[in-house]
Design a protein around this motif. Structure first.
Motif, PDB file in Angstrom:
ATOM      1  N   LYS A 120     -13.032 -10.381  28.357  1.00  0.00           N
ATOM      2  CA  LYS A 120     -14.108 -10.940  29.621  1.00  0.00           C
ATOM      3  C   LYS A 120     -14.223  -9.344  30.020  1.00  0.00           C
ATOM      4  CE  LYS A 120     -12.000 -15.353  30.954  1.00  0.00           C
ATOM      5  NZ  LYS A 120     -10.364 -15.371  32.018  1.00  0.00           N
ATOM      6  N   GLN A 121     -13.639  -8.040  30.372  1.00  0.00           N
ATOM      7  CA  GLN A 121     -13.655  -6.889  30.605  1.00  0.00           C
ATOM      8  C   GLN A 121     -15.108  -5.946  29.677  1.00  0.00           C
ATOM      9  OE1 GLN A 121     -10.020  -5.171  30.365  1.00  0.00           O
ATOM     10  NE2 GLN A 121      -9.090  -5.965  32.299  1.00  0.00           N
ATOM     11  N   ALA A 126     -20.565  -4.435  30.015  1.00  0.00           N
ATOM     12  CA  ALA A 126     -21.554  -5.563  29.639  1.00  0.00           C
ATOM     13  C   ALA A 126     -22.599  -5.419  30.802  1.00  0.00           C
ATOM     14  CB  ALA A 126     -21.919  -5.740  29.119  1.00  0.00           C
ATOM     15  N   LYS A 127     -22.203  -6.572  31.936  1.00  0.00           N
ATOM     16  CA  LYS A 127     -22.840  -6.733  32.828  1.00  0.00           C
ATOM     17  C   LYS A 127     -23.765  -5.278  34.305  1.00  0.00           C
ATOM     18  CE  LYS A 127     -22.969  -9.515  36.855  1.00  0.00           C
ATOM     19  NZ  LYS A 127     -22.937  -8.105  37.979  1.00  0.00           N
ATOM     20  N   LEU A 128     -22.096  -4.530  34.211  1.00  0.00           N
ATOM     21  CA  LEU A 128     -21.917  -3.025  35.652  1.00  0.00           C
ATOM     22  C   LEU A 128     -23.227  -2.393  34.670  1.00  0.00           C
ATOM     23  CD1 LEU A 128     -18.399  -3.262  35.824  1.00  0.00           C
ATOM     24  CD2 LEU A 128     -19.887  -3.693  38.003  1.00  0.00           C
ATOM     25  N   TYR A 132     -26.551  -1.160  36.220  1.00  0.00           N
ATOM     26  CA  TYR A 132     -26.571   0.585  36.566  1.00  0.00           C
ATOM     27  C   TYR A 132     -27.552   1.213  35.859  1.00  0.00           C
ATOM     28  CZ  TYR A 132     -26.686   5.797  35.577  1.00  0.00           C
ATOM     29  OH  TYR A 132     -26.740   7.064  35.072  1.00  0.00           O
ATOM     30  N   ASP A 133     -27.856   0.587  34.844  1.00  0.00           N
ATOM     31  CA  ASP A 133     -30.115   0.709  34.083  1.00  0.00           C
ATOM     32  C   ASP A 133     -30.519   0.411  34.931  1.00  0.00           C
ATOM     33  OD1 ASP A 133     -28.822   2.111  32.484  1.00  0.00           O
ATOM     34  OD2 ASP A 133     -29.020   0.347  30.570  1.00  0.00           O
ATOM     35  N   SER A 134     -30.553  -0.544  35.846  1.00  0.00           N
ATOM     36  CA  SER A 134     -31.865  -1.284  36.803  1.00  0.00           C
ATOM     37  C   SER A 134     -31.628  -0.379  37.673  1.00  0.00           C
ATOM     38  CB  SER A 134     -31.089  -3.403  37.369  1.00  0.00           C
ATOM     39  OG  SER A 134     -32.305  -3.009  37.626  1.00  0.00           O
TER      40      SER A 134
END
Length: 476
Positions: A120-121, A126-128, A132-134
């Motif tokens: 889960k982490q 991956a979502k974070l 960040y890229d966005s």
């Protein structure tokens, strides 16, 4: 860049697959370890101990020992072994409780909770990273707008806000990376320690179990050594006589006493083979005691077969390996010197061997007195029984040894039987132990062979020193 993001996604997927594999392996290992337990997982110590197969075995052995009683060797053995099995069950119970606490529970936690949390982490990371890229892409675009735009102040303020958003996203990514990395490393080390703990616990359990066994083995050995009812067949003569407190070996006396009662007129005694099952049963009875022999009195051939088997199964022949060459040399003497030479060798036999040989020869001489009925002359007895009294120590098949010595052995045993009262002038009480019922002697039956033992001259060993002492002496 898109390429960079793809590479990061690929790395994350690889890590996720690896962690999932670790989870599956841990789960399967936990399942197999649980199946190795003999007690019920999760049960308390008392219930676990009661349900162990070793505990059931212990109870059965103790109960069996009590039923057999302390006066039997197997009863004592089962009681001691039952107590030992109970101690082993206690060690196993403690071992399994330790394994459950120190290995199984943490391994289950690792497979069912910790690794799923790590996955889960990873997904959260991956979502974070995407966030960040966005944020960084929007901030870069805002920075470019400042250069080409007219409302510089507003664009700058917007860019500063986006920069804060980028920094915050970066902090979240870094924090998640640190947490994920620490969790990864920690649980990898935990998994390593769990399997090391398993091996340590197993080693400790086996050491403690070995200590239990080593503590009880001397007791069992002492009971065995002190027990008098041990197998007589295949045991050395001296050992059997010492531990049984007897003068004459039990199989010899028991068989002789039975044959004196029912076998003296039996044709072909010692020559006709007995039934294998009956012979085996009689040997087993003789190995145990003399109290269960009634059924064998009616089968003298089985009794004679048991006596032959006992003599043949002695580790060393009754007439000994030590004096084998002397016996053979004596049998080659001229007829007028042969008896004297045989007597000299006979007189050298160890006490126990000589006593038992005297007992047996006196019986065989008595048997030969009925040779007209039983067809067992001294010669016939020597042929069938002699190879069981003396054989060579040299290696080789039984047939080869018999062929090499049979002629000489017959030449030794036959005259000893013929002149039994000369070789052994002392009277023999066949019921030497007093536990058998003596047969009623036939009236006017001659107990001696048809020769005058007083007419045979015997030279004492001292007279063999030199010619001056070579005067023959008649024994009365």
């Amino acid at each position: 860049s898109p390429t960079c993001r793809q590479e990061k996604a690929c790395v994350i997927k690889k890590i996720e697959r690896r962690m999932e594999l670790v989870r599956v392996v841990s789960h399967n290992t936990h399942k197999r370890m649980v199946s190795c337990l003999q007690g019920h997982i999760g049960a308390d110590a008392e219930k676990r101990h009661k349900k162990l197969p070793l505990t059931a075995l212990s109870q059965a052995m103790v109960e069996g020992g009590n039923q057999l009683g302390e006066d039997s060797l197997i009863g004592k053995m089962m009681e001691v072994c039952g107590e030992a099995e109970n101690r082993l069950a206690s060690e196993l119970m403690q071992h399994e409780l330790q394994i459950e606490k120190d290995v199984l529970d943490p391994l289950s936690q690792l497979a069912e909770v910790d690794i799923p949390n790590i996955l889960k982490q990873r997904k959260q990371l991956a979502k974070l990273v995407l966030d960040y890229d966005s944020a960084r892409a929007r901030w870069l675009q805002a920075t470019k707008s400042i250069i080409s735009g007219t409302n510089t102040q507003a664009l700058t303020a917007k860019a500063d806000l986006l920069k804060e958003e980028v920094d915050e996203a970066m902090n979240k990514v870094e924090l998640c990376k640190v947490t994920s990395m620490n969790t990864n490393d920690t649980h990898s080390f935990v998994a390593y320690c769990l399997f090391f703990t398993l091996l340590e616990a197993q080693a400790d359990y086996h050491r403690k179990s070995l200590t239990v066994l080593e503590s009880v083995l001397p007791t069992i050995q002492a009971q065995q050594d002190s027990w008098t009812e041990k197998p007589a067949f295949g045991t050395g003569l001296d050992e059997h006589l010492k531990r049984s407190g007897r003068e004459i070996a039990l199989p010899i006396e028991a068989c002789v006493m039975m044959l004196l009662e029912t076998g003296m007129k039996e044709e072909g005694l010692f020559r006709i083979a007995a039934g294998a099952s009956k012979l085996k049963k009689l040997k087993a009875a003789l190995d145990c005691s003399t109290s269960q022999l009634e059924e064998f009195y009616s089968d003298p051939h089985a009794v004679a077969g048991a006596l032959k088997s006992y003599l043949r199964e002695l580790p060393e022949p009754l007439m000994t390996h030590q004096h084998y060459d002397e016996w053979i040399q004596a049998s080659r003497q001229d007829p007028d010197k042969r008896l004297q030479a045989l007597w000299v060798v006979c007189d050298k036999l160890p006490k126990n061997n000589k006593n038992n040989l005297r007992y047996l020869v006196k019986f065989l001489a008595k048997l030969a007195q009925d040779s007209e009925t039983n067809k067992m002359t001294p010669s016939n007895i020597a042929i069938v029984l002699g190879p069981n009294l003396l054989w060579a120590k040299t290696e080789g098949s039984l047939a080869e040894m018999a062929a090499a010595t049979s002629v000489h052995v017959v030449a030794i045993v036959e005259p000893v039987i013929q002149h039994a009262d000369w070789f052994f002038p002392e009277d023999v009480d066949f019921n030497v132990s007093g536990v058998f019922v003596m047969p009623t002697p036939a009236s006017n039956h001659n107990n001696h062979l048809d020769y005058d033992s007083g007419t045979i001259e015997r030279k004492r060993p001292g007279s063999m020193v030199g010619p001056e002492n070579d005067t023959p002496r008649k024994d009365k």
